[in-house]
Design a protein around this motif. Sequence first.
Motif, PDB file in Angstrom:
ATOM      1  N   ARG A  28     -52.581  33.014 -37.533  1.00 26.26           N
ATOM      2  CA  ARG A  28     -54.028  33.016 -37.293  1.00 26.26           C
ATOM      3  C   ARG A  28     -54.339  33.317 -35.827  1.00 26.26           C
ATOM      4  NH1 ARG A  28     -53.834  28.584 -40.862  1.00 26.26           N
ATOM      5  NH2 ARG A  28     -53.836  27.063 -39.151  1.00 26.26           N
ATOM      6  N   LEU A  29     -53.565  32.716 -34.928  1.00 24.97           N
ATOM      7  CA  LEU A  29     -53.799  32.890 -33.493  1.00 24.97           C
ATOM      8  C   LEU A  29     -53.560  34.334 -33.069  1.00 24.97           C
ATOM      9  CD1 LEU A  29     -54.404  31.534 -30.751  1.00 24.97           C
ATOM     10  CD2 LEU A  29     -51.939  31.077 -30.553  1.00 24.97           C
ATOM     11  N   GLU A  31     -53.631  37.084 -34.963  1.00 24.78           N
ATOM     12  CA  GLU A  31     -54.662  37.937 -35.561  1.00 24.78           C
ATOM     13  C   GLU A  31     -56.004  37.773 -34.857  1.00 24.78           C
ATOM     14  OE1 GLU A  31     -54.194  40.312 -37.509  1.00 24.78           O
ATOM     15  OE2 GLU A  31     -52.320  39.918 -38.544  1.00 24.78           O
ATOM     16  N   TYR A  32     -56.342  36.551 -34.525  1.00 18.98           N
ATOM     17  CA  TYR A  32     -57.589  36.235 -33.822  1.00 18.98           C
ATOM     18  C   TYR A  32     -57.642  36.954 -32.481  1.00 18.98           C
ATOM     19  CZ  TYR A  32     -60.861  32.978 -31.382  1.00 18.98           C
ATOM     20  OH  TYR A  32     -61.870  32.403 -30.659  1.00 18.98           O
ATOM     21  N   ASN A  33     -56.534  36.966 -31.766  1.00 23.75           N
ATOM     22  CA  ASN A  33     -56.509  37.625 -30.464  1.00 23.75           C
ATOM     23  C   ASN A  33     -56.549  39.137 -30.585  1.00 23.75           C
ATOM     24  OD1 ASN A  33     -55.960  35.937 -27.744  1.00 23.75           O
ATOM     25  ND2 ASN A  33     -55.357  34.755 -29.537  1.00 23.75           N
ATOM     26  N   ASN A  36     -60.037  40.334 -31.346  1.00 22.41           N
ATOM     27  CA  ASN A  36     -61.112  40.019 -30.408  1.00 22.41           C
ATOM     28  C   ASN A  36     -60.858  40.515 -28.987  1.00 22.41           C
ATOM     29  OD1 ASN A  36     -63.339  38.298 -31.751  1.00 22.41           O
ATOM     30  ND2 ASN A  36     -61.431  37.499 -32.604  1.00 22.41           N
ATOM     31  N   LYS A 215     -62.794  37.017 -27.094  1.00 25.51           N
ATOM     32  CA  LYS A 215     -63.864  38.015 -27.036  1.00 25.51           C
ATOM     33  C   LYS A 215     -64.596  37.952 -25.704  1.00 25.51           C
ATOM     34  CE  LYS A 215     -67.619  39.948 -29.797  1.00 25.51           C
ATOM     35  NZ  LYS A 215     -68.395  39.814 -31.062  1.00 25.51           N
ATOM     36  N   ILE A 264     -58.116  26.816 -35.511  1.00 28.86           N
ATOM     37  CA  ILE A 264     -57.057  27.820 -35.503  1.00 28.86           C
ATOM     38  C   ILE A 264     -55.692  27.159 -35.568  1.00 28.86           C
ATOM     39  CG2 ILE A 264     -55.968  29.620 -34.095  1.00 28.86           C
ATOM     40  CD1 ILE A 264     -58.812  30.282 -33.075  1.00 28.86           C
TER      41      ILE A 264
END
Length: 294
Positions: A28-29, A31-33, A36, A215, A264
């Motif tokens: 998750r971390l 993919e999140y980075n 964004n 972001k 997260i």
Amino acid sequence: MTKFIGTGVALITPFNADLTIDFDALERLVEYNIANGTDYLVISGTTGESATVTPEEKKQLINFIVKINNGRIPLVLGIGGNNTTNVVAEIKATDLSAIDGILSVCPYYSKPTQEGIYQHFKAVSEVSPKPIILYNVPGRTATNMTPETTLRLARDFANIVAVKEAGNNVHQYLELLRSKPKDFLVLSGDDDLVLGVLLAGGSGVISVLGQALPKAFSEMIRLGIARKAKEAYDIHFKLMPITRLIFSENNPTGVKAVLDTLNISKSHVRLPLVEATDGLKAAIKSEIEILEKS
């Protein structure tokens, strides 16, 4: 080395309640980075609790992140220590085919002289098949790598391409920026000072906070590199309170509490670190709510 310009983040190592690695949270971390705006990921730095991650776990982390990333953004791997022979051996033994650079910390605990630091990184340079980012963090290592030593290494070894400077020392940043070789990158390791460093000529950051708020943070970095000071400071001022909070009980305790608030990953850390206090968690939750409304 343009791939190291911009926002790099020093990834945490998420843990389950039993302190095994939480690979679902790590996915998750990552993919999140990527989604964004983070420009590159740093594996197994201080923020990743590298001191308490076993060699086998480190291999698992590398392989997992390489697989999840799938070549989308560059990867930097932390390989450093205060035993030069061991650092050299680890570099030789590690499959670096999917790694774009090595982040190597100044030797800690032993308190070498500047010549000792130079000889250590000379040995690292001579065996590394990948570009090297030096990492100066005297608050953790007990020894400061002076600008003179950093720049000597930059001039003497072509594969030493950057420094992550984390001495929280404005004068030292400015001395590096004033005297560095043209293509050598000065990267901030101080989230609170990074914007000033960029406006003075720095090339980017390896951030703690950036992975939690990629972001906004990466936009601030882009604006800083573009020398758009007013727009960048508008974001910087909004992030100042959360930046102060995440370091108030040491790193990565604080950023793990932020990531827990964002659902997260959990806030578990390995001893000798301990989780954020209830007071800090509450303050972080309140500040995240403010940022989400702004």
